[in-house]
Design a protein around this motif. Structure first.
Motif, PDB file in Angstrom:
ATOM      1  N   ILE A  95       0.836  -1.208   0.000  1.00  0.00           N
ATOM      2  CA  ILE A  95       0.000   0.000   0.000  1.00  0.00           C
ATOM      3  C   ILE A  95       0.869   1.255   0.000  1.00  0.00           C
ATOM      4  N   LEU A  96       1.928   1.238   0.821  1.00  0.00           N
ATOM      5  CA  LEU A  96       2.820   2.394   0.885  1.00  0.00           C
ATOM      6  C   LEU A  96       3.525   2.636  -0.442  1.00  0.00           C
ATOM      7  N   VAL A  97       3.910   1.550  -1.115  1.00  0.00           N
ATOM      8  CA  VAL A  97       4.551   1.697  -2.428  1.00  0.00           C
ATOM      9  C   VAL A  97       3.582   2.332  -3.420  1.00  0.00           C
ATOM     10  N   SER A  98       2.318   1.874  -3.372  1.00  0.00           N
ATOM     11  CA  SER A  98       1.316   2.464  -4.260  1.00  0.00           C
ATOM     12  C   SER A  98       1.104   3.947  -3.950  1.00  0.00           C
ATOM     13  N   LYS A  99       1.010   4.268  -2.634  1.00  0.00           N
ATOM     14  CA  LYS A  99       0.853   5.670  -2.242  1.00  0.00           C
ATOM     15  C   LYS A  99       2.061   6.499  -2.658  1.00  0.00           C
ATOM     16  N   GLU A 100       3.227   5.917  -2.534  1.00  0.00           N
ATOM     17  CA  GLU A 100       4.433   6.643  -2.916  1.00  0.00           C
ATOM     18  C   GLU A 100       4.404   6.989  -4.408  1.00  0.00           C
ATOM     19  N   ARG A 101       4.009   6.019  -5.220  1.00  0.00           N
ATOM     20  CA  ARG A 101       3.903   6.296  -6.654  1.00  0.00           C
ATOM     21  C   ARG A 101       2.872   7.400  -6.927  1.00  0.00           C
ATOM     22  N   GLN A 102       1.745   7.314  -6.188  1.00  0.00           N
ATOM     23  CA  GLN A 102       0.699   8.316  -6.382  1.00  0.00           C
ATOM     24  C   GLN A 102       1.200   9.705  -5.983  1.00  0.00           C
ATOM     25  N   TYR A 103       1.877   9.795  -4.838  1.00  0.00           N
ATOM     26  CA  TYR A 103       2.392  11.086  -4.377  1.00  0.00           C
ATOM     27  C   TYR A 103       3.481  11.628  -5.297  1.00  0.00           C
ATOM     28  N   LEU A 104       4.318  10.734  -5.803  1.00  0.00           N
ATOM     29  CA  LEU A 104       5.350  11.182  -6.740  1.00  0.00           C
ATOM     30  C   LEU A 104       4.722  11.734  -8.014  1.00  0.00           C
ATOM     31  N   GLN A 105       3.652  11.083  -8.469  1.00  0.00           N
ATOM     32  CA  GLN A 105       2.960  11.575  -9.664  1.00  0.00           C
ATOM     33  C   GLN A 105       2.316  12.931  -9.400  1.00  0.00           C
ATOM     34  N   GLN A 106       1.685  13.070  -8.223  1.00  0.00           N
ATOM     35  CA  GLN A 106       1.085  14.353  -7.872  1.00  0.00           C
ATOM     36  C   GLN A 106       2.146  15.445  -7.742  1.00  0.00           C
ATOM     37  N   TYR A 107       3.262  15.089  -7.139  1.00  0.00           N
ATOM     38  CA  TYR A 107       4.351  16.062  -7.001  1.00  0.00           C
ATOM     39  C   TYR A 107       4.838  16.525  -8.374  1.00  0.00           C
ATOM     40  N   SER A 108       4.972  15.547  -9.290  1.00  0.00           N
ATOM     41  CA  SER A 108       5.397  15.909 -10.645  1.00  0.00           C
ATOM     42  C   SER A 108       4.376  16.812 -11.326  1.00  0.00           C
ATOM     43  N   ASN A 109       3.077  16.504 -11.134  1.00  0.00           N
ATOM     44  CA  ASN A 109       2.036  17.349 -11.731  1.00  0.00           C
ATOM     45  C   ASN A 109       2.043  18.755 -11.144  1.00  0.00           C
ATOM     46  N   TYR A 110       2.148  18.857  -9.825  1.00  0.00           N
ATOM     47  CA  TYR A 110       2.185  20.173  -9.185  1.00  0.00           C
ATOM     48  C   TYR A 110       3.410  20.971  -9.615  1.00  0.00           C
ATOM     49  N   LYS A 111       4.520  20.289  -9.777  1.00  0.00           N
ATOM     50  CA  LYS A 111       5.737  20.971 -10.203  1.00  0.00           C
ATOM     51  C   LYS A 111       5.587  21.514 -11.618  1.00  0.00           C
ATOM     52  N   ALA A 112       4.971  20.696 -12.495  1.00  0.00           N
ATOM     53  CA  ALA A 112       4.740  21.178 -13.867  1.00  0.00           C
ATOM     54  C   ALA A 112       3.774  22.365 -13.863  1.00  0.00           C
ATOM     55  N   MET A 113       2.736  22.315 -13.001  1.00  0.00           N
ATOM     56  CA  MET A 113       1.786  23.407 -12.910  1.00  0.00           C
ATOM     57  C   MET A 113       2.462  24.684 -12.428  1.00  0.00           C
ATOM     58  N   LEU A 114       3.323  24.594 -11.437  1.00  0.00           N
ATOM     59  CA  LEU A 114       4.046  25.765 -10.938  1.00  0.00           C
ATOM     60  C   LEU A 114       4.969  26.335 -12.002  1.00  0.00           C
ATOM     61  N   ASN A 115       5.573  25.454 -12.792  1.00  0.00           N
ATOM     62  CA  ASN A 115       6.441  25.935 -13.867  1.00  0.00           C
ATOM     63  C   ASN A 115       5.632  26.696 -14.918  1.00  0.00           C
ATOM     64  N   ARG A 116       4.404  26.229 -15.183  1.00  0.00           N
ATOM     65  CA  ARG A 116       3.562  26.909 -16.170  1.00  0.00           C
ATOM     66  C   ARG A 116       3.134  28.296 -15.706  1.00  0.00           C
ATOM     67  N   VAL A 117       2.849  28.441 -14.395  1.00  0.00           N
ATOM     68  CA  VAL A 117       2.421  29.747 -13.890  1.00  0.00           C
ATOM     69  C   VAL A 117       3.585  30.651 -13.550  1.00  0.00           C
ATOM     70  N   GLY A 118       4.828  30.189 -13.778  1.00  0.00           N
ATOM     71  CA  GLY A 118       5.991  31.035 -13.545  1.00  0.00           C
ATOM     72  C   GLY A 118       6.473  31.066 -12.113  1.00  0.00           C
ATOM     73  N   TYR A 119       6.150  30.053 -11.338  1.00  0.00           N
ATOM     74  CA  TYR A 119       6.600  30.034  -9.946  1.00  0.00           C
ATOM     75  C   TYR A 119       8.089  29.751  -9.899  1.00  0.00           C
ATOM     76  N   ILE A 120       8.770  30.519  -9.054  1.00  0.00           N
ATOM     77  CA  ILE A 120      10.196  30.291  -8.819  1.00  0.00           C
ATOM     78  C   ILE A 120      10.403  30.115  -7.321  1.00  0.00           C
ATOM     79  N   PRO A 121      11.454  29.390  -6.920  1.00  0.00           N
ATOM     80  CA  PRO A 121      11.669  29.151  -5.475  1.00  0.00           C
ATOM     81  C   PRO A 121      11.867  30.418  -4.669  1.00  0.00           C
ATOM     82  N   GLU A 122      12.257  31.564  -5.362  1.00  0.00           N
ATOM     83  CA  GLU A 122      12.507  32.791  -4.608  1.00  0.00           C
ATOM     84  C   GLU A 122      11.218  33.397  -4.055  1.00  0.00           C
TER      85      GLU A 122
END
Length: 303
Positions: free
Chosen positions: A205-232
């Protein structure tokens, strides 16, 4: 008959053959004569068997060894008989001398005879040839030395036995502890297996959740890149900009209220145009101030 069972079988030798190819008759005759004498002495008949080169050679070697040992035994037996005869003669002379001086065994008291017998037994026990006091002292000293050696060996053996007994007790205690531990481990096998099965299920179950969270993290990161978010752009900076925005809204709100109040003025086109232009200048100045504040905040966060 001499015992030859302790001797290993001799090597097989080929019998000497005559020109006609027959076995050596003299050797076969010696073997038959020896077998007949040995079995006659035992009261039995010689069994029938085949006389070939191997058997005759082996039996001839046995006969030779047996005859040699029998001859040596005969010589030793004759020597013992001669010595026994000499000892009997010497005993007769000593008996005659003792009888002449009145010391015959029949005339001695019973206690003297018993003491003499004890003395002789002790001498035989100590393996001495006479009954001199010095011989007894030397023999007793030898016995004492042997006794001391035996006592030392006994003490050493007892010490080693004690050490081995201690090791054995410790080994038994360790074995008992290991058996008890093994029994406990065997009892814990079933619960541990059940717990491991639960862990395996949870791990899947944890492995499945980890894959799901990694996918969500990747999606959120792509979304932030599209809106111009920078770490600063940190949370603290956004909060500060929101506070500046509130301040600017407070400052611009009276101006907007004033502009709205001009809608109620009489229609004087010239005065209205001047008032509107004045308010536009104030509004533009406020927007420029807001932009300067935002640019200053961004420059500060980049530094």
């Amino acid at each position: 008959m001499s015992d030859t069972s302790d001797f290993p079988p001799p090597p097989v030798n080929e019998l000497s053959k005559t020109s006609s190819g027959s076995f050596d008759a003299s050797r076969i005759g010696e073997v038959k004569s020896w077998l007949a004498s040995q079995f006659d002495a035992a009261g039995k008949d010689v069994p029938d068997f085949e006389y070939n080169s191997r058997s005759v050679s082996h039996l001839h070697n046995l006969a030779t060894i047996s005859q040699a040992k029998t001859q040596a035994a005969t010589i030793i037996a004759n020597d013992f008989r001669l010595k026994a005869s000499e000892y009997r003669s010497q005993a007769a002379r000593i008996r005659e001398i003792l009888e002449n001086v009145g010391l015959a065994q029949e005339g001695l008291p019973a206690n003297v005879v018993a003491s003499s017998q004890v003395l002789a037994n002790v001498a035989n026990l100590l393996n001495i040839r006479d009954t001199e006091l010095s011989s007894f002292l030397v023999a007793m000293g030898d016995v004492s030395l042997r006794k001391t050696g035996v006592e030392d060996k006994r003490a050493k053996v007892q010490k080693e036995s004690k050490i081995l007994l201690d090791y054995t007790r410790k080994a038994i205690a360790r074995l008992t502890y290991l058996k008890r531990t093994l029994a406990q481990l065997e009892d814990d096998v079933a619960p541990c297996e059940t717990q491991m099965d639960g862990w395996k299920t949870n791990l899947a179950i944890l492995v499945s959740k980890e894959r799901q969270y990694l996918q969500q993290y990747s999606n959120y990161k792509a979304m932030l890149n599209r809106v111009g978010y920078i770490p600063e752009i940190s949370h603290g900076m956004l909060v500060e900009m929101a506070e500046h925005r509130k301040d600017l809204e407070k400052k611009t709100k009276p101006i907007l209220d004033t502009l709205r109040s001009y809608q109620d003025l009489p229609p004087d086109k010239a005065l209205a145009a001047l008032a509107i232009e004045d308010k536009k200048r104030q509004y533009n100045a406020a927007e420029k101030y807001l932009e300067d504040v935002l640019q200053s905040a961004l420059a500060t966060s980049e530094d």
